[in-house]
Design an enzyme around this catalytic site. Sequence first.
Site, short mmCIF file in Angstrom:
data_model
loop_
_atom_site.label_atom_id
_atom_site.label_comp_id
_atom_site.label_asym_id
_atom_site.label_seq_id
_atom_site.Cartn_x
_atom_site.Cartn_y
_atom_site.Cartn_z
N ASP A 145 30.41 -74.59 -4.81
CA ASP A 145 30.90 -75.21 -6.04
C ASP A 145 30.12 -74.61 -7.21
O ASP A 145 28.93 -74.87 -7.39
CB ASP A 145 30.71 -76.73 -6.00
CG ASP A 145 31.50 -77.36 -4.86
OD1 ASP A 145 32.66 -76.98 -4.67
OD2 ASP A 145 30.92 -78.22 -4.16
N LEU A 146 30.77 -73.81 -8.00
CA LEU A 146 30.12 -73.00 -9.02
C LEU A 146 29.28 -73.85 -9.98
O LEU A 146 29.79 -74.81 -10.58
CB LEU A 146 31.17 -72.22 -9.81
CG LEU A 146 30.65 -71.25 -10.87
CD1 LEU A 146 29.81 -70.15 -10.23
CD2 LEU A 146 31.80 -70.65 -11.66
N ASP A 147 27.99 -73.50 -10.09
CA ASP A 147 27.05 -74.13 -11.03
C ASP A 147 26.88 -75.63 -10.81
O ASP A 147 26.54 -76.38 -11.73
CB ASP A 147 27.48 -73.88 -12.49
CG ASP A 147 27.38 -72.42 -12.87
OD1 ASP A 147 26.49 -71.73 -12.33
OD2 ASP A 147 28.18 -71.96 -13.71
N GLU A 148 27.11 -76.10 -9.58
CA GLU A 148 26.99 -77.53 -9.30
C GLU A 148 25.99 -77.82 -8.19
O GLU A 148 25.93 -78.94 -7.68
CB GLU A 148 28.37 -78.12 -8.94
CG GLU A 148 29.34 -78.11 -10.10
CD GLU A 148 30.65 -78.82 -9.78
OE1 GLU A 148 30.70 -79.54 -8.76
OE2 GLU A 148 31.61 -78.67 -10.55
N LEU A 150 27.20 -75.75 -20.12
CA LEU A 150 28.18 -76.11 -19.10
C LEU A 150 28.12 -77.60 -18.83
O LEU A 150 27.03 -78.17 -18.76
CB LEU A 150 27.91 -75.33 -17.80
CG LEU A 150 28.12 -73.83 -17.87
CD1 LEU A 150 27.68 -73.19 -16.57
CD2 LEU A 150 29.57 -73.48 -18.13
#
Length: 284
Positions: A226-229, A196
């Site tokens: 905030d997805l995957d952040e 990612l």
Amino acid sequence: MEHTYRLVISCPDRTGIVAKVSNFLSTYNGWITEASHHSDTQTGWFFMRHEIKAESIPFGLDQFRAAFEPIAREFNMNWHIADSAQPKRVVLMCSKESHCLADLLHRWHSKDMNAEIVAVISNHDDLRRMVEWHEIPYHHVPVSRENKAEAFAHIEELFQQYETDVVVLARYMQILPAELCAKYAGKVINIHHSFLPSFAGARPYHQAYSRGVKLIGATCHYVTQDLDEGPIIEQDVIRISHSDSIEDMVRLGKDVEKNVLARGLRSHIEDRVITYENKTVVFD
């Protein structure tokens, strides 16, 4: 494991912080067994973690907090103190893939991790037998577009029921609602492959194979809306070559994922992680 107190501090950097804390501990005969410090010159913040022999302090944590509070106010500290004799209560969440879940259950079962896994929650029933063999409660909470609000309301009730200290998404393939992320900020840990954002979406290893990547990896981080952040706790990579098949990449990727997740969780439950802004300080 030796019984210790873990004093964790972050505050604006200035002279005298270490001396003040050390003098406080010395006044009460506190025996420091581990000390870690970091000064961030970019933000002007200071970070500290001390482990102290619990038996060397003449009082418990409530009295410690009361005695230390004037120093905390003087230096504008964000701080907490934890007792190693009170393991954090962990809820694991999973879907169908078992590698991260099985690894954490093994580490817990073999007493390689000072935490208490109090429950497992899944949107599928596939891994129930594995979990119940460990005599851990298993809660199957299906999630669909139609029942998402109701399902996550039930999941939040389970978090409260088990007095959860930390939630681990061990390859749980649903996105937590923003409200739940905010309520449990800094208490939900997730894992994702390190492709990612280069290879987002379905079949990332197939995408990576077609591009001839030479490194695959994984990232353990705190969950935010905030997805995957969210703030990163731990990362690792493993080298691959043109001779590795897609199946090889998937296998090696799973190895990296479970190891990184376990290391990230260990750092959290040992109070080695301090979050600030969208970054972390992780003391070894």
